[in-house]
Design a protein around this motif. Structure first.
Motif, PDB file in Angstrom:
ATOM      1  N   ARG A 121       0.851  -1.188   0.000  1.00 25.09           N
ATOM      2  CA  ARG A 121       0.000   0.000   0.000  1.00 25.09           C
ATOM      3  C   ARG A 121       0.884   1.235   0.000  1.00 25.09           C
ATOM      4  O   ARG A 121       1.503   1.571   1.012  1.00 25.09           O
ATOM      5  CB  ARG A 121      -0.911  -0.002   1.222  1.00 25.09           C
TER       6      ARG A 121
ATOM      7  N   SER B 290     -10.676   2.662   5.385  1.00 21.66           N
ATOM      8  CA  SER B 290     -10.362   1.511   4.545  1.00 21.66           C
ATOM      9  C   SER B 290     -10.770   1.715   3.092  1.00 21.66           C
ATOM     10  O   SER B 290     -10.263   1.022   2.209  1.00 21.66           O
ATOM     11  CB  SER B 290     -11.058   0.263   5.101  1.00 21.66           C
ATOM     12  N   ASP B 291     -11.687   2.657   2.830  1.00 22.61           N
ATOM     13  CA  ASP B 291     -12.088   2.955   1.461  1.00 22.61           C
ATOM     14  C   ASP B 291     -11.516   4.301   0.986  1.00 22.61           C
ATOM     15  O   ASP B 291     -12.055   4.926   0.080  1.00 22.61           O
ATOM     16  CB  ASP B 291     -13.620   2.983   1.340  1.00 22.61           C
TER      17      ASP B 291
ATOM     18  N   VAL C  44      -5.472   4.516   2.822  1.00 20.75           N
ATOM     19  CA  VAL C  44      -5.238   3.428   3.766  1.00 20.75           C
ATOM     20  C   VAL C  44      -3.790   3.441   4.230  1.00 20.75           C
ATOM     21  O   VAL C  44      -2.860   3.484   3.410  1.00 20.75           O
ATOM     22  CB  VAL C  44      -5.573   2.073   3.134  1.00 20.75           C
TER      23      VAL C  44
ATOM     24  N   SER D  50      -0.587  -1.585   7.814  1.00 21.69           N
ATOM     25  CA  SER D  50      -0.774  -2.170   9.138  1.00 21.69           C
ATOM     26  C   SER D  50       0.583  -2.315   9.817  1.00 21.69           C
ATOM     27  O   SER D  50       1.521  -2.855   9.242  1.00 21.69           O
ATOM     28  CB  SER D  50      -1.450  -3.542   9.032  1.00 21.69           C
TER      29      SER D  50
ATOM     30  N   SER E 177      -4.563  -3.171  14.215  1.00 21.36           N
ATOM     31  CA  SER E 177      -5.062  -2.291  13.173  1.00 21.36           C
ATOM     32  C   SER E 177      -6.520  -2.628  12.865  1.00 21.36           C
ATOM     33  O   SER E 177      -6.934  -3.789  12.918  1.00 21.36           O
ATOM     34  CB  SER E 177      -4.214  -2.431  11.909  1.00 21.36           C
TER      35      SER E 177
ATOM     36  N   ASP F 109      -9.964  -1.989  10.190  1.00 24.10           N
ATOM     37  CA  ASP F 109     -10.464  -1.557   8.895  1.00 24.10           C
ATOM     38  C   ASP F 109     -11.775  -0.818   9.125  1.00 24.10           C
ATOM     39  O   ASP F 109     -12.821  -1.428   9.369  1.00 24.10           O
ATOM     40  CB  ASP F 109     -10.694  -2.757   7.970  1.00 24.10           C
TER      41      ASP F 109
ATOM     42  N   PRO G 263     -14.271   1.982   7.404  1.00 26.56           N
ATOM     43  CA  PRO G 263     -14.576   2.812   6.232  1.00 26.56           C
ATOM     44  C   PRO G 263     -14.959   4.222   6.648  1.00 26.56           C
ATOM     45  O   PRO G 263     -15.230   4.487   7.830  1.00 26.56           O
ATOM     46  CB  PRO G 263     -15.759   2.075   5.588  1.00 26.56           C
TER      47      PRO G 263
END
Length: 269
Positions: A53, A154-155, A158, A161, A166, A168, A170
């Motif tokens: 990421r 998360s959307d 991001v 981790s 961590s 997730d 949104p």
């Protein structure tokens, strides 16, 4: 013309910090890329596996710029009256509905006339360290944890981790989702009972007033800002907050002592 000139001045003030943040993210991505390349060359599949990421993305640039703008236009000022923002109390019951939540104010007790009041407002993500601060100084200060808009949904932008803790989460679409995310986070880290948990309203008025974006600590004494922490994440410093509290209210017992040791030690303010 005056407003345009002011906006231009703010932009020029922001640019150095903005570019330094971008440079940091570029270096971070480069280090991760080199590590993955070395891992693959050394045939270490486990080290090079997993999703990569990148941090320097268009979403990241927008989030960083928004954070600097929030900080530049914040209402909160050291020594001045604390902004009286509206927030929502997070219900304690596991089964709840957003219409059962009640509005309150930041800072707490803003309408009281207590001259000795001291409130520590924390827009925070470092809950383990914050928890220790609450336990050490809850006898002299009221602690309020304010949950704001997700910095790394998360959307959206991001973050990688870093440990097993961590989450997730949104981007919050409504108040119920924000309250649910706040409960999930604090239930995992077991927030001390001495600290009240609230969430920013969906108009993000507390976030805007205090210029948080990521995280920030403020201490309100006699309705005025007695301590104004730096803009997170790079200038968020709980050790500095602890030092301020110790200078104002006296040092606490060192954590190295056991309960048996404490019975033989006295500390004077």
């Amino acid at each position: 013309m005056g407003m345009a000139s002011e906006d231009l001045l703010v932009t020029l003030q922001i640019l150095p910090g903005f570019f330094s943040n971008c440079l940091f993210l570029a270096l971070y991505d480069s280090v991760v890329l080199v590590k993955r390349a070395v891992s693959r060359l050394s045939c270490s599949r486990s080290a090079g596996s997993g999703e990569w990421r990148r941090m320097l993305t268009s979403a990241g640039l927008r989030a960083i710029w928004k954070g600097f703008l929030l900080d530049a236009y914040k209402q909160v000022k050291l020594g001045l009256e604390a902004p009286n923002s509206k927030v929502v109390k997070v219900p304690d019951s596991p089964r709840w509905s957003s219409n059962l939540s009640s509005l309150t104010n930041v800072p707490p007790g803003a309408m009281t006339a207590d001259e000795d009041e001291c409130h520590l407002l924390d827009f925070v993500t470092h809950l383990p360290a914050f928890r220790q601060l609450v336990e050490d100084f809850s006898d002299v200060a009221d602690f309020l944890l304010v949950y704001i808009d997700e910095a790394h949904p998360s959307d959206g932008w991001v973050a990688p981790s870093v440990d097993s803790c961590s989450f997730d989460v949104p981007k919050h679409q409504n108040l119920e989702e924000r309250l649910g995310a706040a409960r999930k986070l604090t239930e995992h880290f077991s927030l001390p009972p001495q600290c009240q948990l609230v969430a920013d309203c969906m108009d993000n008025n507390a976030n805007v007033a205090y210029g948080v974006s990521n995280e920030r600590v403020c201490i309100v004494k006699q309705r005025k800002i007695a301590y104004l922490g730096g803009k997170g994440p790079f200038f968020y410093n709980l050790k500095d907050v602890q030092q301020w509290l110790e200078q104002s209210y006296g040092k606490r017992l060192s954590r190295m002592y056991t309960e048996k040791d404490k019975s033989h030690i006295s500390i004077r303010k």
